[in-house]
Scaffold this active site. Structure first.
Site, PDB file in Angstrom:
ATOM      1  N   LYS A   1      -7.409  -6.706   6.190  1.00 22.45           N
ATOM      2  CA  LYS A   1      -7.658  -7.821   5.258  1.00 22.45           C
ATOM      3  C   LYS A   1      -6.536  -8.859   5.387  1.00 22.45           C
ATOM      4  O   LYS A   1      -6.799 -10.062   5.441  1.00 22.45           O
ATOM      5  CB  LYS A   1      -7.777  -7.290   3.825  1.00 22.45           C
ATOM      6  CG  LYS A   1      -9.063  -6.472   3.631  1.00 22.45           C
ATOM      7  CD  LYS A   1      -9.086  -5.641   2.359  1.00 22.45           C
ATOM      8  CE  LYS A   1     -10.313  -4.720   2.345  1.00 22.45           C
ATOM      9  NZ  LYS A   1     -10.340  -3.770   1.223  1.00 22.45           N
TER      10      LYS A   1
ATOM     11  N   GLN B   1      -6.554  -1.958  -3.789  1.00 20.20           N
ATOM     12  CA  GLN B   1      -7.240  -1.102  -2.818  1.00 20.20           C
ATOM     13  C   GLN B   1      -7.536   0.273  -3.425  1.00 20.20           C
ATOM     14  O   GLN B   1      -6.648   0.930  -3.966  1.00 20.20           O
ATOM     15  CB  GLN B   1      -6.366  -0.957  -1.555  1.00 20.20           C
ATOM     16  CG  GLN B   1      -7.014  -0.175  -0.433  1.00 20.20           C
ATOM     17  CD  GLN B   1      -8.253  -0.870   0.163  1.00 20.20           C
ATOM     18  OE1 GLN B   1      -8.247  -2.073   0.391  1.00 20.20           O
ATOM     19  NE2 GLN B   1      -9.302  -0.111   0.381  1.00 20.20           N
TER      20      GLN B   1
ATOM     21  N   ASP C   1     -13.052  -8.807  -5.100  1.00 20.15           N
ATOM     22  CA  ASP C   1     -13.771  -7.619  -4.601  1.00 20.15           C
ATOM     23  C   ASP C   1     -15.097  -7.457  -5.344  1.00 20.15           C
ATOM     24  O   ASP C   1     -15.936  -6.640  -4.961  1.00 20.15           O
ATOM     25  CB  ASP C   1     -12.914  -6.352  -4.819  1.00 20.15           C
ATOM     26  CG  ASP C   1     -12.473  -5.738  -3.493  1.00 20.15           C
ATOM     27  OD1 ASP C   1     -13.056  -6.078  -2.443  1.00 20.15           O
ATOM     28  OD2 ASP C   1     -11.539  -4.907  -3.529  1.00 20.15           O
TER      29      ASP C   1
END
Ligand code: NDP
Length: 293
Positions: free
Chosen positions: A52, A96, A119
């Protein structure tokens, strides 16, 4: 069989995005900025976050990686989230997953400002997605819809069987595909570990989306001739016979299923790169305040 090349599509979208980001920088005098919090040293999570951060560089975003020790307390993580929520230079950020067991994932997700939730995991964004309102779509389902669009895969009226009902993949993709929309209008069957007769359900699918987390779970006798297969799974299997001692495989037994499928995503190089693209597009939307003011 035609391979659905997520890696190539992702590269193409990122290249286009880079030009848009250049124009944004010229007009606004700043670059979009994504932050990521990584708790602990799970090797898979480190690799995902690394990809990412690398992609941010490729498309011209600034990125900040915040690494926290595996023993970090829930309060310390929540404090870090508060700082990012309040930082005007951060357009969006991710935490994450998975998190260490002593940290409550729900609490963490709820603590993220939904306007920075690139996200798309916050229930506010999830609810808006379910109602077809502007929102940050969860990155993996977003990436899958972009792949379907890019390969002109017709979903209207098709029977899609989704295997797996997680909040981040199976459930949201089943909602998106069943909505009245360009990559929607499908008849969706959402299956899971308690589903009976999975094989017979799968054999009636025009499109299969596998998000299970079990290596090579979908075998060729579970797939009808000509079906389209999207494999979300990323599983590392170890064996001394592999060059580096391990390799990545999906939830679909690719080597056999590819002879049945009309189109199929590989692992790696299928859905994985498209998830990163979903995240990049969400971050750019956040920077431009396209979804929320
Ligand atoms: P979860 O573990 O959260 O969910 C797995 C789902 O699979 C559950 O709903 C579970 O059912 C179902 N399941 C388990 N066993 C069976 C079975 N025997 N038959 C039918 N269904 C079953 O996984 P995620 O959704 O987070 O991830 C799934 C896979 O996708 C993993 O390999 C993960 O690494 C990968 N992934 C890949 C991404 C990418 O970018 N390509 C992004 C996110 C995930 P139940 O609910 O009943 O337990």
């Amino acid at each position: 069989m035609k391979l659905i090349d997520g890696k190539a599509v992702a590269a193409e979208i990122k290249n286009n995005l880079k030009h848009e980001v250049d124009a944004y920088r010229l007009s606004s005098g700043r670059s979009p900025h994504l932050a990521a919090i990584l708790v602990g040293d799970n090797p898979a999570s480190q690799a995902y976050v690394g990809n990412k951060v690398k992609s941010c560089g490729e498309v011209g975003f600034n990125s900040t990686l915040i690494r926290l020790d595996a023993n970090t307390s829930e309060d310390a993580l929540l404090h870090q989230i508060k700082l990012l929520n309040e930082d005007p230079d951060i357009d969006g950020f991710i935490v994450q997953l998975p998190l260490p067991d002593h940290i409550d994932e729900v609490k963490v997700t709820l603590a993220i400002d939904y306007k920075k939730d690139v996200d798309g995991f916050h229930p506010y964004n999830f609810g808006r997605m379910a109602q077809g309102l502007p929102c940050f779509l969860p990155a993996t389902p977003y990436g899958i819809t972009l792949l379907l669009e890019r390969y002109n895969i017709e979903t209207a009226g098709k029977h899609v069987v989704v295997v797996g009902r997680s909040n981040i993949v199976g459930t949201p993709i089943s909602i998106l595909l069943s909505r009245k929309s360009k990559t929607g209008d499908a008849t969706v069957t959402l299956t899971h570990s308690k589903t009976k007769n999975l094989q017979s359900i799968l054999l009636k699918a025009d499109i299969i989306i596998a998000a299970i987390g079990i290596p090579n779970f979908i075998k060729d006798d579970m797939v009808s001739q000509g079906a389209i297969v999207i494999d979300v799974g990323i599983n590392r299997i170890e064996s001394e016979s592999y060059t580096n001692g391990s390799k990545l495989v999906g939830d679909v037994d690719f080597e056999h299923v590819r002879y049945k499928a009309s189109m199929i995503t590989p692992v790696p190089g299928g859905v994985g790169p498209m998830t990163v693209v979903g995240l990049m597009l969400n971050t750019f939307k956040a920077a431009k305040k396209e979804v929320y003011q």
